[in-house]
Design a protein around this motif. Structure first.
Motif, PDB file in Angstrom:
ATOM      1  N   UNK A  77     113.026  64.244  50.221  1.00 39.43           N
ATOM      2  CA  UNK A  77     111.859  64.788  50.899  1.00 39.43           C
ATOM      3  C   UNK A  77     110.817  65.305  49.918  1.00 39.43           C
ATOM      4  N   UNK A  78     109.559  65.222  50.362  1.00 37.46           N
ATOM      5  CA  UNK A  78     108.491  65.922  49.680  1.00 37.46           C
ATOM      6  C   UNK A  78     108.545  67.405  50.023  1.00 37.46           C
ATOM      7  N   UNK A  79     107.648  68.154  49.395  1.00 39.31           N
ATOM      8  CA  UNK A  79     107.671  69.612  49.562  1.00 39.31           C
ATOM      9  C   UNK A  79     107.138  70.052  50.915  1.00 39.31           C
ATOM     10  N   UNK A  80     106.441  69.169  51.596  1.00 41.90           N
ATOM     11  CA  UNK A  80     105.839  69.524  52.874  1.00 41.90           C
ATOM     12  C   UNK A  80     104.385  69.959  52.724  1.00 41.90           C
ATOM     13  N   UNK A  81     103.598  69.648  53.723  1.00 41.14           N
ATOM     14  CA  UNK A  81     102.194  70.075  53.795  1.00 41.14           C
ATOM     15  C   UNK A  81     102.016  70.890  55.063  1.00 41.14           C
ATOM     16  N   UNK A  82     101.646  72.146  54.884  1.00 40.67           N
ATOM     17  CA  UNK A  82     101.429  73.005  56.045  1.00 40.67           C
ATOM     18  C   UNK A  82      99.974  72.884  56.478  1.00 40.67           C
ATOM     19  N   UNK A  83      99.798  72.425  57.695  1.00 34.98           N
ATOM     20  CA  UNK A  83      98.468  72.204  58.254  1.00 34.98           C
ATOM     21  C   UNK A  83      98.140  73.305  59.246  1.00 34.98           C
ATOM     22  N   UNK A  84      97.004  73.921  59.029  1.00 38.43           N
ATOM     23  CA  UNK A  84      96.521  74.958  59.958  1.00 38.43           C
ATOM     24  C   UNK A  84      95.174  74.509  60.487  1.00 38.43           C
TER      25      UNK A  84
END
Lengths: 110, 112
Positions: B102-109
């Protein structure tokens, strides 16, 4: 249809205590099964995977172990928990070309 | 060792705007996944991309794969608040076992 169950949903355990998390898949046979851990605010890390009964591969050396006593049951265990074992534990299985995740167990070690 | 990197890691955007999340991986792989995770919840499968040039769309999200560049993109069109979540890309670490990196993740707001 296939479903995956994990229990317990949440768990608070003291350091040094044992652990047993269970994952059960329904509606499929001989699935590849996986245990992942997600630390707070982080990505997922693969811990163990299994391609069949009694076949376990470990990805990360640590104080955790896994077992697969039945075709659709995958268990994650520890004899003595560490603070660093806290996290969100997710069981997953692969169907056709997609990997699906269970609801997860949130573990807090104090 | 296969590595997966996402950028940006955090994205704050206004409703109605467009943006793209990038996912780079270090070695060849036969498939790429995109997942969505809401706070406190498990991962929900969004897309599976199986070949070079693959493009899949669902609502305001569109994912594409360039295996030669080892790059996948997740494009958000006219963002709405309901898209606020963390998005992960993942790559097959082994086609025999199906394990994912997995990638680190992108938190979208998405702000109203």
């Amino acid at each position: 249809s296939q479903t995956i169950h994990q229990w317990p949903a949440t768990l608070v355990q003291p350091v040094g205590s044992p652990l047993s998390l269970e994952c059960t898949v329904e509606g499929t046979s001989n699935p590849n099964l996986y245990w992942y851990r997600q630390a707070a605010g982080r990505g997922l890390q693969l811990l163990f995977y299994s391609v069949g009964i009694g076949q376990i591969s470990s990805e990360v050396p640590q104080n955790l172990s896994a077992s697969r006593p039945q075709d659709r049951q995958f268990i994650l265990s520890s004899k003595k928990l560490l603070l660093s074992d806290s996290g969100f534990y997710l069981c997953a299985w692969t169907e056709q070309e997609t990997q699906y995740f269970g609801p997860g167990t949130r573990l807090l070690v104090l | 060792e296969l590595k997966v990197e996402q950028n940006p890691l955090f994205l704050s955007m206004q409703e109605g705007k467009n943006y793209t999340i990038y996912c780079n991986y270090s070695t060849t792989s036969d498939r790429l996944y995109w997942y969505r995770q809401d706070p406190g919840k498990s991962l929900e499968s969004l897309f599976v991309l199986l070949s070079n040039g693959a493009v899949k769309q669902e609502g305001r999200l569109m994912a594409s794969l360039d295996t030669k560049a080892r790059l996948s993109t997740l494009h958000i069109t006219a963002a709405v608040h309901d898209l606020s979540a963390t998005y992960f890309c993942a790559v097959h670490g082994s086609s025999n076992t199906g394990k994912l990196i997995f990638g680190q993740g992108t938190t979208l707001q998405v702000k109203p």
